[in-house]
Design an enzyme around this catalytic site. Structure first.
Site, PDB file in Angstrom:
ATOM      1  N   TRP A 138      -4.325 -44.901 -25.660  1.00 11.78           N
ATOM      2  CA  TRP A 138      -3.700 -44.949 -26.991  1.00 11.78           C
ATOM      3  C   TRP A 138      -4.517 -45.867 -27.896  1.00 11.78           C
ATOM      4  CZ3 TRP A 138      -0.483 -41.263 -27.876  1.00 11.78           C
ATOM      5  CH2 TRP A 138       0.244 -41.241 -29.069  1.00 11.78           C
ATOM      6  N   ASP A 194      -4.707 -49.065 -37.273  1.00  8.69           N
ATOM      7  CA  ASP A 194      -3.873 -49.024 -38.481  1.00  8.69           C
ATOM      8  C   ASP A 194      -2.532 -48.354 -38.195  1.00  8.69           C
ATOM      9  OD1 ASP A 194      -4.930 -46.400 -38.165  1.00  8.69           O
ATOM     10  OD2 ASP A 194      -4.649 -46.014 -40.293  1.00  8.69           O
ATOM     11  N   GLU A 197      -2.530 -45.144 -36.520  1.00  8.51           N
ATOM     12  CA  GLU A 197      -3.048 -45.205 -35.140  1.00  8.51           C
ATOM     13  C   GLU A 197      -4.395 -44.517 -34.991  1.00  8.51           C
ATOM     14  OE1 GLU A 197       0.730 -43.445 -33.203  1.00  8.51           O
ATOM     15  OE2 GLU A 197       0.677 -45.546 -32.580  1.00  8.51           O
ATOM     16  N   GLU A 198      -5.197 -44.534 -36.047  1.00  9.97           N
ATOM     17  CA  GLU A 198      -6.469 -43.819 -35.995  1.00  9.97           C
ATOM     18  C   GLU A 198      -7.690 -44.710 -36.218  1.00  9.97           C
ATOM     19  OE1 GLU A 198      -4.670 -39.578 -37.695  1.00  9.97           O
ATOM     20  OE2 GLU A 198      -5.706 -40.934 -39.052  1.00  9.97           O
ATOM     21  N   GLU A 422       8.656 -34.808 -39.787  1.00  9.49           N
ATOM     22  CA  GLU A 422       7.616 -35.752 -40.210  1.00  9.49           C
ATOM     23  C   GLU A 422       6.879 -35.220 -41.436  1.00  9.49           C
ATOM     24  OE1 GLU A 422       3.767 -36.001 -37.944  1.00  9.49           O
ATOM     25  OE2 GLU A 422       4.547 -38.006 -37.480  1.00  9.49           O
TER      26      GLU A 422
END
Ligand SMILES: *[C@@H]1O[C@H](CO)[C@@H](O)[C@H](O)[C@H]1NC(C)=O
Ligand SMILES: *[C@@H]1O[C@H](CO)[C@@H](O)[C@H](O)[C@H]1NC(C)=O
Ligand SMILES: *[C@@H]1O[C@H](CO)[C@@H](O)[C@H](O)[C@H]1NC(C)=O
Ligand SMILES: *[C@@H]1O[C@H](CO)[C@@H](O)[C@H](O)[C@H]1NC(C)=O
Length: 580
Positions: A138, A194, A197-198, A422
């Site tokens: 992750w 960030d 999550e990238e 989302e």
């Protein structure tokens, strides 16, 4: 004259129609959003199956698999719940909030791929919904989570202090807040992933929420008499505020979201940071990028405009028309689509700005915010406009209308059930990606609060001065970080314990919590019966310490005398003890 009058009437009538349609949408949707949000929280939420007490499921979706609990999302969701509770809107929320606090107390101590509680584990982004560690690959660590959780917990703590429940706060909330803030103070100057999550770099949202957490943490520590923590948080808050300025891109007039990532840096990150660090007592302060600051308004326009021509649903609508917005224009996740929470964040930033302008009775147009304001009146020039002027009325009316326009976009693409996923499709507005995203629901609730003029807490943003040169030194705290003049000391103690009993460290230094009997320096039992912790301590310094046991709230000290040693001049050091 006649033409202008007619135009004004037409504009007024259509804005009024939109405003009442948005009011009626939000009246219905906010009830659905609150129910949808609570349905995703364990143990009893109808869509939270498997989630233990107080745990927020990101979304009850298996494809994509969002059946995890993120520290960031949970904290943002509970901040909305806590604020509603604190405003006296719903006393029944208290049970869920207490369950959240209890769940975070457990989660903080779960060893995970980012580390243990004392070695970086607080930066772990997500856990399984039974609160066990998620061990797959992750984007970790993510350093906004501890800051957002501290802010949510402090808000709850402050409401309990107002209700004269201070001893409860000191025993049950402060220890969790302290762990998170010590992590933030020690690690803010490290890179991480960030909020999407990238990108692994520094990120505006993360830095902004860290600043807020440290500021309000210093005030919270003071209110609770925890003076040993105050100087460290205050020093680091000033350092973080200094660093925060570096995200501003003066030539393009926007806040660059990330220092890495190779993108334009136009990103919902910055509007989200503005709304989640809104402090109405700070006015339109640009150092903290308040929602009505010239920098945040300029940035908002640049961000919104970047979506006008790329999404089919926007039909290339020109400024100042509202459009669907997503995370960032280069997004390709699920094909790159608008997100409900991003579009709602634009509306919320504008509602927040209106709160301040109305309270201050004026608004300022600066060279930095001129392009933003000229969307609404091409003739406007740099200056201060009092609420008694026609310009003030024209601008605030048009801005309220634009804000409602963003909600009207969300309304247009809300299905008849009212459920919010989302994303909604860039080509036809159909729902995409995870269904029933908890954060989407929270974004409705916080925007409604802002539209009703109730948003924002005083977290100490007013009157701050940005240091003239940026520093990274002066770390007032221990775990996880490191700074010049300190050495990493590992304490190991062999101690037999019963289940539920923990070993803590306390001693004669700020970093050892100044002999606090409620020390939060918990040792790891990973190599039981040897308990251990690594703490950064001042070099070449004579220190004393003891281990303490805490079981069911009862503290037992080691017998006298104190353990004594002198730290080495540099490098690392290990102390090996046996409980006595
Ligand atoms: C303080 O708040 C806690 C958490 O909700 C509650 O359990 C406790 O009863 C409160 N105590 C007092 C004295 O109000
Ligand atoms: C650390 O702080 C300094 C001073 O503000 C800054 O130049 C640097 O980019 C920061 N690095 C990270 C990773 O935050
Ligand atoms: C993130 O960036 C830091 C600093 O560049 C690097 O040390 C770390 O390995 C990176 N993490 C990942 C998971 O790529
Ligand atoms: C406008 O600018 C003046 C002077 O800089 C300042 O005192 C005032 O607080 C500002 N008002 C707003 C609403 O930003």
């Amino acid at each position: 004259m006649r033409f202008l009058l007619l135009t004004g009437l037409w504009f007024g009538a259509s804005a009024w129609a939109q405003s009442s349609a948005v009011s009626s949408y939000l009246a219905t949707e906010s009830v659905i959003a609150k129910a949808g949000l609570l349905a995703n929280i364990g143990p009893s939420g109808s869509k939270a199956s498997g989630a233990v007490s107080g745990v927020v499921v990101a979304a009850p979706s298996t494809n994509p698999d969002y059946i995890f609990t993120w520290t960031r999302d949970s904290a943002l969701v509970f901040k909305a719940i806590i604020d509603s509770f604190a405003r006296g809107e719903d006393a029944t929320l208290r049970t869920s909030i207490d369950q959240y606090v209890a769940a975070q107390k457990i989660q903080q101590q779960v060893s995970n791929p980012s580390g243990t509680v004392s070695s970086g584990g607080l930066g772990e982004p997500k856990f399984n919904v039974d609160l066990s560690a998620f061990t797959g690959a992750w984007g970790r660590p993510q350093r906004d989570g501890p800051a957002l959780r501290a802010t949510a917990l402090i808000s709850y703590g402050n409401s309990l202090i107002s209700a004269s429940n201070t001893s409860y706060v000191l025993a049950n909330i402060w220890p969790l807040v302290k762990l998170d803030l010590d992590y933030v103070a020690a690690n803010w100057n490290q890179t991480g992933f960030d909020l999407w999550e990238e990108v692994n770099s520094s990120s505006f949202f993360t830095t902004a929420v860290q600043h807020r957490a440290l500021r309000q943490g210093a005030a919270f520590a003071t209110a609770l008499g925890q003076t040993a923590s105050v100087a460290g948080y205050t020093t680091q808050a000033a350092n973080v505020l200094c660093f925060l300025q570096s995200y501003w891109n003066p030539s393009q007039g926007y806040i660059t979201a990330n220092t890495g990532g190779g993108r334009s840096g136009k990103d919902a990150n910055t509007a989200l940071a503005s709304i989640h660090t809104f402090d109405p007592t700070a006015g339109c302060d640009a150092a903290t990028f308040q929602p009505c600051s010239d920098k945040a308004l300029s940035s908002l326009k640049v961000y919104v405009d970047s979506f006008r021509s790329i999404y089919t649903v926007n039909s290339a609508v020109a400024s100042p028309g509202a459009v669907a917005t997503g995370r960032y224009p280069e997004d390709s996740y699920f094909g790159g689509n608008p997100w409900y929470l991003a579009t709602m964040a634009v509306a919320e930033q504008l509602y927040d700005a209106l709160i301040v302008w109305k309270a201050q009775g004026s608004l300022n147009v600066t060279s930095t915010s001129l392009a933003f304001f000229q969307q609404f009146s091409s003739a406007v020039t740099v200056g201060t406009y009092a609420s008694t002027t026609a310009t003030f009325t024209t601008l605030t009316t048009a801005i309220a209308n634009q804000a409602d326009g963003f909600v009207a976009i969300v309304q247009e693409f809300t299905p008849s059930t009212g459920s919010l996923s989302e994303q909604y499709s860039r080509s036809n507005g159909a729902q995409l990606s995870a269904n029933d995203l908890t954060w989407s629901y929270a974004s409705i609730l916080t925007a409604v609060t802002a539209r009703n003029g109730l948003a924002g807490d005083n977290w100490g943003a007013a009157g701050l001065v940005v240091p003239s040169s940026c520093s990274t030194s002066g770390t007032g705290s221990s775990s996880g970080g490191g700074s010049s003049g300190t050495v990493a000391v590992t304490f190991k103690v062999t101690a037999t314990t019963t289940f539920g009993e923990n070993i803590y460290l306390t001693g004669s230094d700020d970093a050892l919590e100044d002999w606090s009997p409620t020390s939060t320096l918990i040792l790891s039992a990973a190599t039981y019966p040897v308990w251990s912790i690594t703490v950064n301590l001042p070099a070449s310094t004579a220190l004393q310490y003891k281990y303490i046991r805490i079981f069911n709230g009862v503290t037992t000290w080691e017998s006298d005398p104190n353990n004594a040693f002198t730290t080495v001049a540099s490098g690392t050091q290990t102390l090996t003890d046996t409980w006595r």
